[in-house]
Design a protein around this motif. Structure first.
Motif, short mmCIF file in Angstrom:
data_model
loop_
_atom_site.label_atom_id
_atom_site.label_comp_id
_atom_site.label_asym_id
_atom_site.label_seq_id
_atom_site.Cartn_x
_atom_site.Cartn_y
_atom_site.Cartn_z
N GLU A 1 13.32 -1.01 -3.60
CA GLU A 1 13.00 -2.33 -4.16
C GLU A 1 11.60 -2.41 -4.74
OE1 GLU A 1 14.09 -5.60 -1.62
OE2 GLU A 1 16.18 -5.35 -2.22
N LYS A 2 11.16 -1.30 -5.28
CA LYS A 2 9.88 -1.27 -5.99
C LYS A 2 10.07 -0.56 -7.32
CE LYS A 2 7.15 -0.66 -1.77
NZ LYS A 2 8.27 -0.24 -0.91
N LEU A 3 9.25 -0.93 -8.29
CA LEU A 3 9.14 -0.17 -9.52
C LEU A 3 7.84 0.61 -9.43
CD1 LEU A 3 9.88 0.61 -12.44
CD2 LEU A 3 8.59 -1.42 -13.19
N LEU A 4 7.93 1.93 -9.43
CA LEU A 4 6.75 2.78 -9.39
C LEU A 4 6.49 3.32 -10.78
CD1 LEU A 4 7.62 4.76 -6.13
CD2 LEU A 4 6.19 2.74 -6.34
N ILE A 5 5.22 3.38 -11.15
CA ILE A 5 4.83 3.90 -12.46
C ILE A 5 3.86 5.04 -12.23
CG2 ILE A 5 3.85 3.33 -14.72
CD1 ILE A 5 4.48 0.37 -14.08
N MET A 6 4.26 6.24 -12.66
CA MET A 6 3.44 7.43 -12.45
C MET A 6 2.79 7.86 -13.74
SD MET A 6 4.50 11.25 -11.06
CE MET A 6 5.29 11.77 -12.60
N ASP A 7 1.49 8.10 -13.68
CA ASP A 7 0.74 8.67 -14.80
C ASP A 7 0.89 10.19 -14.71
OD1 ASP A 7 -1.23 9.82 -16.43
OD2 ASP A 7 -2.64 8.18 -16.12
N GLN A 8 1.68 10.78 -15.61
CA GLN A 8 1.98 12.21 -15.47
C GLN A 8 0.74 13.07 -15.66
OE1 GLN A 8 4.89 12.77 -18.67
NE2 GLN A 8 3.43 14.06 -19.75
N SER B 1 0.85 -1.18 0.00
CA SER B 1 0.00 0.00 0.00
C SER B 1 0.88 1.23 0.00
CB SER B 1 -0.90 0.03 1.25
OG SER B 1 -1.49 1.31 1.40
N LEU B 2 0.64 2.12 -0.96
CA LEU B 2 1.44 3.34 -1.01
C LEU B 2 1.19 4.21 0.21
CD1 LEU B 2 1.16 4.23 -4.78
CD2 LEU B 2 3.19 3.49 -3.58
N PHE B 3 0.06 3.97 0.87
CA PHE B 3 -0.23 4.74 2.07
C PHE B 3 0.61 4.23 3.24
CE2 PHE B 3 -3.98 5.08 -0.57
CZ PHE B 3 -4.18 6.46 -0.59
N LEU C 1 8.22 -8.77 -9.65
CA LEU C 1 8.98 -8.85 -10.89
C LEU C 1 9.72 -10.18 -10.98
CD1 LEU C 1 10.47 -5.24 -11.15
CD2 LEU C 1 8.97 -6.33 -12.81
N GLU C 2 10.32 -10.59 -9.88
CA GLU C 2 11.07 -11.84 -9.91
C GLU C 2 10.15 -13.05 -10.09
OE1 GLU C 2 13.56 -11.61 -6.38
OE2 GLU C 2 15.14 -10.64 -7.55
N LYS C 3 8.94 -12.94 -9.58
CA LYS C 3 7.94 -14.01 -9.83
C LYS C 3 7.62 -14.10 -11.32
CE LYS C 3 4.98 -15.80 -7.41
NZ LYS C 3 4.69 -17.21 -7.00
N LYS C 4 7.44 -12.93 -11.97
CA LYS C 4 7.10 -12.92 -13.40
C LYS C 4 8.23 -13.49 -14.26
CE LYS C 4 3.60 -9.27 -13.38
NZ LYS C 4 2.52 -10.16 -13.84
N PHE C 5 9.48 -13.24 -13.84
CA PHE C 5 10.62 -13.75 -14.58
C PHE C 5 11.03 -15.15 -14.10
CE2 PHE C 5 11.25 -9.22 -15.63
CZ PHE C 5 11.42 -9.34 -17.00
N LYS C 6 10.19 -15.70 -13.19
CA LYS C 6 10.38 -17.04 -12.66
C LYS C 6 11.76 -17.22 -11.98
CE LYS C 6 7.05 -19.13 -15.79
NZ LYS C 6 5.97 -18.95 -14.83
N ARG C 7 12.27 -16.11 -11.45
CA ARG C 7 13.45 -16.21 -10.60
C ARG C 7 13.05 -16.75 -9.23
NH1 ARG C 7 17.80 -13.04 -12.53
NH2 ARG C 7 18.59 -12.78 -10.39
N ILE C 8 11.77 -16.56 -8.91
CA ILE C 8 11.19 -17.11 -7.69
C ILE C 8 10.02 -17.98 -8.10
CG2 ILE C 8 9.93 -16.54 -5.56
CD1 ILE C 8 11.48 -13.93 -5.47
N VAL C 9 9.92 -19.17 -7.55
CA VAL C 9 8.85 -20.10 -7.92
C VAL C 9 7.71 -19.96 -6.90
CG1 VAL C 9 8.20 -22.49 -8.29
CG2 VAL C 9 10.48 -21.68 -8.94
N THR D 1 -2.59 7.98 -9.39
CA THR D 1 -1.51 8.75 -10.00
C THR D 1 -0.25 7.91 -10.09
OG1 THR D 1 -0.90 9.64 -7.84
CG2 THR D 1 -2.40 10.97 -9.18
N ILE D 2 -0.10 6.98 -9.14
CA ILE D 2 1.09 6.13 -9.10
C ILE D 2 0.68 4.70 -8.71
CG2 ILE D 2 3.30 5.69 -7.94
CD1 ILE D 2 3.54 8.64 -7.40
N ILE D 3 1.21 3.72 -9.42
CA ILE D 3 1.03 2.33 -9.03
C ILE D 3 2.42 1.73 -8.79
CG2 ILE D 3 -1.14 2.03 -10.26
CD1 ILE D 3 0.43 0.58 -12.46
N SER D 4 2.48 0.60 -8.09
CA SER D 4 3.78 0.03 -7.77
C SER D 4 3.82 -1.45 -8.07
CB SER D 4 4.10 0.25 -6.29
OG SER D 4 3.29 -0.57 -5.48
N MET D 5 5.02 -1.93 -8.36
CA MET D 5 5.27 -3.36 -8.49
C MET D 5 6.54 -3.65 -7.69
SD MET D 5 5.78 -5.73 -11.89
CE MET D 5 4.05 -5.69 -12.28
N THR D 6 6.47 -4.61 -6.79
CA THR D 6 7.62 -4.91 -5.94
C THR D 6 8.66 -5.73 -6.71
OG1 THR D 6 6.66 -6.97 -5.13
CG2 THR D 6 6.13 -4.96 -3.90
#
Length: 213
Positions: free
Chosen positions: A42-49, A10-12, A205-213, A196-201
């Motif tokens: 350790e997060k990727l934040l994506i901001m809608d400008q 939660s960004l809050f 990301l590592e789950k999506k790249f299957k670095r973590i099972v 305005t901003i969403i996040s991905m931990t």
């Protein structure tokens, strides 16, 4: 070794937009002329400008309205706008509201009006297009409720219209925008409820790249 169980982010709970975070984030770059990628803790934040700009403009405009410190920017020459009969009725019905938000509107004869000032916070865009977009939204969705709620609705519409032209931004401009957002009570949603901003931990990301099972 088992990976740590992911937690609901939660960004809050983990405020990125704080003075403490200002020197810890890295602005990576822009995507699709709309989104900014930011690395932080350790997060990727994506901001809608667009949503972020809208939020900053809206909060500033409403704050100044409530404090009766609206700043106006004179347009020289004035912007001349031709109106339909429906738009003329909207102008007539909401004369006091436009004035309260910092718009100076005068009759220019026939079906035309002259806009000689706009709120300072909405200056610098295409004022004519912004005003026509505001009128169009008012024609389709007439605000209802208490006087203050009508002002808030109109301010929200105006800010939404004002940011449509924003496209390319420099990293310095983004940093300034982030600093402005840090001053808001709730910077994480625009006036229309969009984030305005969403996040991905890093974990996600590592789950999506299957670095973590």
């Amino acid at each position: 070794v088992y990976a740590a169980k992911p937690e609901q982010i939660s960004l809050f709970e983990t405020p990125f937009l704080s003075k403490e975070a200002e020197n810890e984030y890295e602005i990576i770059g822009q995507l699709f002329d709309t989104y900014w990628l930011i690395a932080y803790n350790e997060k990727l934040l994506i901001m809608d400008q667009h949503a972020a700009h809208e939020k900053v403009k809206y909060e500033r405009l409403i704050k100044r309205f409530k404090e009766k410190t609206i700043e106006m920017q004179t347009l020289n020459p004035p912007v001349i706008v031709s109106l339909s009969s429906k738009e003329q009725n909207i102008i007539s019905d909401y004369t006091d509201y436009f004035a309260g938000l910092g718009f100076t509107i005068e009759d220019f004869g026939g079906n035309e009006i002259a806009i000689s000032s706009v709120p300072l916070d909405l200056y610098g865009q295409n004022e004519k297009d912004m005003f026509l977009s505001l009128l169009d939204e008012l024609c389709n969705e007439v605000p209802k409720g208490k006087q203050e709620l009508v002002y808030e609705k109109m301010a929200s519409m105006a800010c939404k219209a004002a940011v449509k032209g924003n496209m390319r931004m420099s990293k310095e401009e983004v940093k300034t925008l982030l600093t402005e957002m840090m001053e808001l009570d709730n910077p994480y949603n625009c006036p229309h409820g969009r984030p305005t901003i969403i996040s991905m931990t890093k974990y996600e990301l590592e789950k999506k790249f299957k670095r973590i099972v």
